[in-house]
Motif scaffolding. Structure first.
Motif, PDB file in Angstrom:
ATOM      1  N   UNK A  60      65.442  24.096  52.292  1.00  0.00           N
ATOM      2  CA  UNK A  60      64.220  24.503  53.186  1.00  0.00           C
ATOM      3  C   UNK A  60      63.374  23.182  53.478  1.00  0.00           C
ATOM      4  N   UNK A  61      62.837  23.353  54.886  1.00  0.00           N
ATOM      5  CA  UNK A  61      62.046  22.145  55.127  1.00  0.00           C
ATOM      6  C   UNK A  61      60.933  21.888  54.272  1.00  0.00           C
ATOM      7  N   UNK A  62      60.226  22.904  53.315  1.00  0.00           N
ATOM      8  CA  UNK A  62      59.111  22.787  52.981  1.00  0.00           C
ATOM      9  C   UNK A  62      59.495  21.921  51.425  1.00  0.00           C
ATOM     10  N   UNK A  63      60.756  21.816  51.183  1.00  0.00           N
ATOM     11  CA  UNK A  63      61.288  21.167  49.760  1.00  0.00           C
ATOM     12  C   UNK A  63      62.012  19.845  49.999  1.00  0.00           C
ATOM     13  N   UNK A  64      62.425  19.740  51.395  1.00  0.00           N
ATOM     14  CA  UNK A  64      63.280  18.480  51.624  1.00  0.00           C
ATOM     15  C   UNK A  64      62.632  17.307  51.082  1.00  0.00           C
ATOM     16  N   UNK A  65      63.391  16.563  50.513  1.00  0.00           N
ATOM     17  CA  UNK A  65      62.757  14.937  49.751  1.00  0.00           C
ATOM     18  C   UNK A  65      62.003  15.197  48.423  1.00  0.00           C
ATOM     19  N   UNK A  66      62.021  16.490  48.043  1.00  0.00           N
ATOM     20  CA  UNK A  66      61.297  16.633  46.795  1.00  0.00           C
ATOM     21  C   UNK A  66      62.076  17.485  45.816  1.00  0.00           C
ATOM     22  N   UNK A  67      63.105  18.327  46.335  1.00  0.00           N
ATOM     23  CA  UNK A  67      63.791  19.282  45.528  1.00  0.00           C
ATOM     24  C   UNK A  67      65.404  18.537  45.698  1.00  0.00           C
ATOM     25  N   UNK A  68      66.232  18.903  44.462  1.00  0.00           N
ATOM     26  CA  UNK A  68      67.326  18.358  44.421  1.00  0.00           C
ATOM     27  C   UNK A  68      68.442  19.433  43.990  1.00  0.00           C
ATOM     28  N   UNK A  69      69.167  19.990  44.668  1.00  0.00           N
ATOM     29  CA  UNK A  69      70.115  20.978  43.837  1.00  0.00           C
ATOM     30  C   UNK A  69      71.290  20.280  43.405  1.00  0.00           C
ATOM     31  N   UNK A  70      71.998  21.002  42.287  1.00  0.00           N
ATOM     32  CA  UNK A  70      73.274  20.318  41.916  1.00  0.00           C
ATOM     33  C   UNK A  70      73.937  21.316  40.915  1.00  0.00           C
ATOM     34  N   UNK A  71      75.128  21.176  40.551  1.00  0.00           N
ATOM     35  CA  UNK A  71      75.686  22.008  39.713  1.00  0.00           C
ATOM     36  C   UNK A  71      76.844  21.160  38.642  1.00  0.00           C
TER      37      UNK A  71
END
Length: 114
Positions: A60-71
């Motif tokens: 989401x634009x609101x979290x880009x650059x701050x959140x990272x998803x991984x598995x």
């Protein structure tokens, strides 16, 4: 069926970091993609991030650059690394697994940023 159990949500100060985890079990081979959603009180549940089978990620634009998803496939675990947290990130965070015929949700984990 697929079972999802989230953890890692706590109260944290603005500017801090958290890592959420989602352990996946059950009929996991049907899963096409995994994602994180969140819902704040009085608001609609909203998309946060997703990761496809081929590794493509979306935010989401609101979290880009701050959140990272991984598995971690070996551990059957989905993660969401959250940095530079803001009060508006406060919400119940949910993990979702998408299979061709059904979607599965976890019970959520609460993140509070003050």
């Amino acid at each position: 069926h697929v079972q999802l159990v989230e953890s890692g949500g706590v109260a944290v100060q603005a500017g801090g970091s958290l890592r959420l985890s989602c352990v996946v079990s059950g009929y996991t081979y049907c899963i096409d993609d995994m994602s994180w959603y969140r819902q704040a009180p009085g608001k609609e549940r909203e998309f946060v991030s997703s990761i496809e089978d081929d590794g493509r990620v979306s935010y989401a634009d609101s979290v880009k650059g701050r959140f990272t998803i991984s598995q971690d496939s070996a551990k059957n675990t989905l993660y969401l690394q959250m940095n530079s947290l803001k009060p508006e990130d406060s919400a119940m965070y949910y993990c979702k697994a998408s299979c061709p015929d059904e979607q599965y949700w976890g019970q959520g984990t609460q993140v509070t940023v003050s």
